[in-house]
Design a protein around this motif. Structure first.
Motif, PDB file in Angstrom:
ATOM      1  N   MET A   1       0.838  -1.197   0.000  1.00  0.00           N
ATOM      2  CA  MET A   1       0.000   0.000   0.000  1.00  0.00           C
ATOM      3  C   MET A   1       0.875   1.250   0.000  1.00  0.00           C
ATOM      4  N   THR A   2       0.519   2.192  -0.846  1.00  0.00           N
ATOM      5  CA  THR A   2       1.242   3.456  -0.905  1.00  0.00           C
ATOM      6  C   THR A   2       0.264   4.564  -1.244  1.00  0.00           C
ATOM      7  N   TYR A   3       0.758   5.779  -1.354  1.00  0.00           N
ATOM      8  CA  TYR A   3      -0.053   6.894  -1.818  1.00  0.00           C
ATOM      9  C   TYR A   3       0.386   7.203  -3.242  1.00  0.00           C
ATOM     10  N   SER A   4      -0.440   6.866  -4.212  1.00  0.00           N
ATOM     11  CA  SER A   4      -0.083   7.123  -5.606  1.00  0.00           C
ATOM     12  C   SER A   4      -0.531   8.504  -6.049  1.00  0.00           C
ATOM     13  N   THR A   5      -1.522   9.067  -5.351  1.00  0.00           N
ATOM     14  CA  THR A   5      -2.007  10.410  -5.685  1.00  0.00           C
ATOM     15  C   THR A   5      -2.238  11.203  -4.413  1.00  0.00           C
ATOM     16  N   VAL A   6      -1.583  12.332  -4.321  1.00  0.00           N
ATOM     17  CA  VAL A   6      -1.760  13.266  -3.202  1.00  0.00           C
ATOM     18  C   VAL A   6      -2.521  14.487  -3.723  1.00  0.00           C
ATOM     19  N   MET A   7      -3.523  14.913  -2.993  1.00  0.00           N
ATOM     20  CA  MET A   7      -4.271  16.114  -3.353  1.00  0.00           C
ATOM     21  C   MET A   7      -4.031  17.181  -2.296  1.00  0.00           C
ATOM     22  N   PRO A 139      -8.535   9.997   3.883  1.00  0.00           N
ATOM     23  CA  PRO A 139      -7.810  10.578   5.010  1.00  0.00           C
ATOM     24  C   PRO A 139      -7.420  12.022   4.709  1.00  0.00           C
ATOM     25  N   LEU A 140      -7.449  12.837   5.734  1.00  0.00           N
ATOM     26  CA  LEU A 140      -7.086  14.251   5.626  1.00  0.00           C
ATOM     27  C   LEU A 140      -5.852  14.504   6.479  1.00  0.00           C
ATOM     28  N   LEU A 141      -4.841  15.109   5.886  1.00  0.00           N
ATOM     29  CA  LEU A 141      -3.651  15.510   6.630  1.00  0.00           C
ATOM     30  C   LEU A 141      -3.734  17.018   6.840  1.00  0.00           C
ATOM     31  N   ALA A 142      -4.010  17.418   8.084  1.00  0.00           N
ATOM     32  CA  ALA A 142      -4.162  18.832   8.422  1.00  0.00           C
ATOM     33  C   ALA A 142      -2.812  19.405   8.827  1.00  0.00           C
ATOM     34  N   ARG A 166      -9.716   2.524  13.589  1.00  0.00           N
ATOM     35  CA  ARG A 166      -9.236   1.368  12.828  1.00  0.00           C
ATOM     36  C   ARG A 166      -8.986   1.748  11.370  1.00  0.00           C
ATOM     37  N   ARG A 167      -9.902   2.533  10.799  1.00  0.00           N
ATOM     38  CA  ARG A 167      -9.695   2.968   9.413  1.00  0.00           C
ATOM     39  C   ARG A 167      -8.501   3.911   9.316  1.00  0.00           C
ATOM     40  N   ALA A 168      -8.352   4.794  10.301  1.00  0.00           N
ATOM     41  CA  ALA A 168      -7.248   5.762  10.263  1.00  0.00           C
ATOM     42  C   ALA A 168      -5.899   5.064  10.270  1.00  0.00           C
ATOM     43  N   ILE A 169      -5.741   4.043  11.101  1.00  0.00           N
ATOM     44  CA  ILE A 169      -4.432   3.392  11.200  1.00  0.00           C
ATOM     45  C   ILE A 169      -4.124   2.590   9.929  1.00  0.00           C
ATOM     46  N   VAL A 170      -5.151   2.036   9.291  1.00  0.00           N
ATOM     47  CA  VAL A 170      -4.938   1.361   8.010  1.00  0.00           C
ATOM     48  C   VAL A 170      -4.540   2.379   6.939  1.00  0.00           C
ATOM     49  N   ASP A 171      -5.273   3.494   6.868  1.00  0.00           N
ATOM     50  CA  ASP A 171      -4.968   4.521   5.874  1.00  0.00           C
ATOM     51  C   ASP A 171      -3.581   5.128   6.087  1.00  0.00           C
ATOM     52  N   ALA A 172      -3.104   5.099   7.316  1.00  0.00           N
ATOM     53  CA  ALA A 172      -1.813   5.714   7.638  1.00  0.00           C
ATOM     54  C   ALA A 172      -0.634   4.761   7.490  1.00  0.00           C
ATOM     55  N   LEU A 173      -0.862   3.526   7.092  1.00  0.00           N
ATOM     56  CA  LEU A 173       0.232   2.553   7.023  1.00  0.00           C
ATOM     57  C   LEU A 173       1.431   3.045   6.208  1.00  0.00           C
ATOM     58  N   PRO A 174       1.245   3.687   5.052  1.00  0.00           N
ATOM     59  CA  PRO A 174       2.428   4.155   4.316  1.00  0.00           C
ATOM     60  C   PRO A 174       3.277   5.140   5.120  1.00  0.00           C
ATOM     61  N   LEU A 175       2.629   6.033   5.874  1.00  0.00           N
ATOM     62  CA  LEU A 175       3.381   6.956   6.722  1.00  0.00           C
ATOM     63  C   LEU A 175       4.042   6.225   7.879  1.00  0.00           C
ATOM     64  N   LEU A 176       3.317   5.328   8.510  1.00  0.00           N
ATOM     65  CA  LEU A 176       3.859   4.623   9.676  1.00  0.00           C
ATOM     66  C   LEU A 176       5.064   3.780   9.307  1.00  0.00           C
ATOM     67  N   ARG A 177       5.094   3.249   8.088  1.00  0.00           N
ATOM     68  CA  ARG A 177       6.245   2.448   7.661  1.00  0.00           C
ATOM     69  C   ARG A 177       7.503   3.298   7.551  1.00  0.00           C
ATOM     70  N   GLN A 178       7.347   4.587   7.369  1.00  0.00           N
ATOM     71  CA  GLN A 178       8.499   5.470   7.249  1.00  0.00           C
ATOM     72  C   GLN A 178       8.849   6.170   8.560  1.00  0.00           C
ATOM     73  N   ALA A 179       8.068   5.928   9.597  1.00  0.00           N
ATOM     74  CA  ALA A 179       8.324   6.573  10.891  1.00  0.00           C
ATOM     75  C   ALA A 179       9.467   5.880  11.626  1.00  0.00           C
ATOM     76  N   SER A 180      10.264   6.669  12.322  1.00  0.00           N
ATOM     77  CA  SER A 180      11.355   6.110  13.119  1.00  0.00           C
ATOM     78  C   SER A 180      10.839   5.480  14.406  1.00  0.00           C
ATOM     79  N   HIS A 181       9.884   6.142  15.048  1.00  0.00           N
ATOM     80  CA  HIS A 181       9.303   5.644  16.303  1.00  0.00           C
ATOM     81  C   HIS A 181       7.792   5.825  16.239  1.00  0.00           C
ATOM     82  N   VAL A 182       7.058   4.779  16.607  1.00  0.00           N
ATOM     83  CA  VAL A 182       5.590   4.815  16.620  1.00  0.00           C
ATOM     84  C   VAL A 182       5.110   4.460  18.019  1.00  0.00           C
ATOM     85  N   THR A 183       4.255   5.301  18.573  1.00  0.00           N
ATOM     86  CA  THR A 183       3.674   5.054  19.891  1.00  0.00           C
ATOM     87  C   THR A 183       2.159   5.052  19.773  1.00  0.00           C
ATOM     88  N   VAL A 184       1.544   3.959  20.188  1.00  0.00           N
ATOM     89  CA  VAL A 184       0.080   3.844  20.159  1.00  0.00           C
ATOM     90  C   VAL A 184      -0.437   4.163  21.556  1.00  0.00           C
TER      91      VAL A 184
END
Length: 276
Positions: A1-7, A139-142, A166-184
């Motif tokens: 999963m990735t982001y192929s189109t950013v608006m 998903p919206l990135l503010a 649950r939907r937010a964390i799935v939609d955020a997977l591409p960002l989370l894969r690039q994060a150095s540290h993740v805290t839930v």
């Protein structure tokens, strides 16, 4: 999963530099197509005149909007020069939120400027991010003022065991894969069960590990007001971004009575990734 189109949603008569900077960064990170979008309309009542004079004033108003949209397109293309492999621009004379919601069907994620705390916005010229996140179906990135990049050195997932989170964390997977540290993090409310929350956080951390994301869980022992506690944890871990579900019993309650979602949209320290 990735982001192929950013608006990226641009606002008339509002600063757009920070949202543009973050959108460009995402496009570079994910080698994504980048779409700029904007809309504006005449605010009613149009004019207290009739006949030829009213028609001339209407034409002048429309001409002004067209010029504003042309200026936004020029700003978008200049900001994105050399930063995305494919650019598109979409604009219209119409209510901004309605138009952006419609166009978001073409995107994986939408970037927009965050709300100004307590500021009144004209829905005919500015799309309120609280309106967008409740309607957009993406998903919206503010992006708050002063933030020109998504800091992924430390990311906080504001967890609550509901469909939106649950939907937010799935939609955020591409960002989370690039994060150095993740805290839930889950904040237990006054009538909540901390043991149950800990079990839920354990499951989320384990689920993330199955997606090759190392994360740690945190359920603070102190209960209390959720928004304030989340701020405290985010400050403690140095979170550069927050992932959260956007939720409320109703849009009226979320907008008028406040809540965690509204607070996240109005805080000014970090980018917030919201999904509903």
């Amino acid at each position: 999963m990735t982001y192929s189109t950013v608006m990226v949603a641009l606002q008339c008569d509002q600063p757009n530099a920070y949202a543009l900077g973050v959108a460009a960064e995402l496009a570079e990170r994910f080698e994504a197509r980048l779409i700029g979008v904007a809309a504006s309309d005449l605010s009613p009542p149009l004019y207290y005149t009739s006949g030829d004079q009213a028609e001339r004033l209407l034409e002048q108003g429309i001409s002004t909007i067209r010029q504003r949209l042309a200026d936004l397109e020029a700003e978008f293309r200049e900001a994105m020069r050399g930063r995305a492999r494919e650019l598109q621009w979409r604009s219209a004379i119409g209510q901004p939120a309605k138009y952006i919601v419609q166009q978001a069907r073409a995107a994986d994620v939408v970037v927009a400027g965050a709300a100004d705390r307590g500021a009144l916005t004209d829905p005919f010229t500015v799309a309120d991010p609280a309106d967008l996140v409740m309607r957009i179906g993406r998903p919206l990135l503010a992006v708050p003022a002063g933030v020109c990049r998504v800091d992924l050195s430390s990311v906080m997932v504001a967890w609550k065991d509901n469909p939106e989170a649950r939907r937010a964390i799935v939609d955020a997977l591409p960002l989370l894969r690039q994060a150095s540290h993740v805290t839930v993090v889950e904040i237990v409310e006054e009538d909540g069960d901390r043991a149950e929350a800990l079990a839920g956080i354990h499951d989320v951390v384990d689920w993330l590990s199955r997606h090759h994301i190392h994360a740690v869980g945190d359920v603070p022992a102190e209960a209390g007001e959720v928004a304030a506690r989340l701020d405290k944890v985010a400050d403690h871990i140095g979170a550069g971004a927050v992932i959260a579900g956007a939720y409320g019993h109703s849009r009226f309650r979320e907008w008028i009575l406040g809540g965690v979602t509204q607070h996240l949209l109005e805080q000014s320290a970090r980018c917030v990734f919201l999904a509903r």
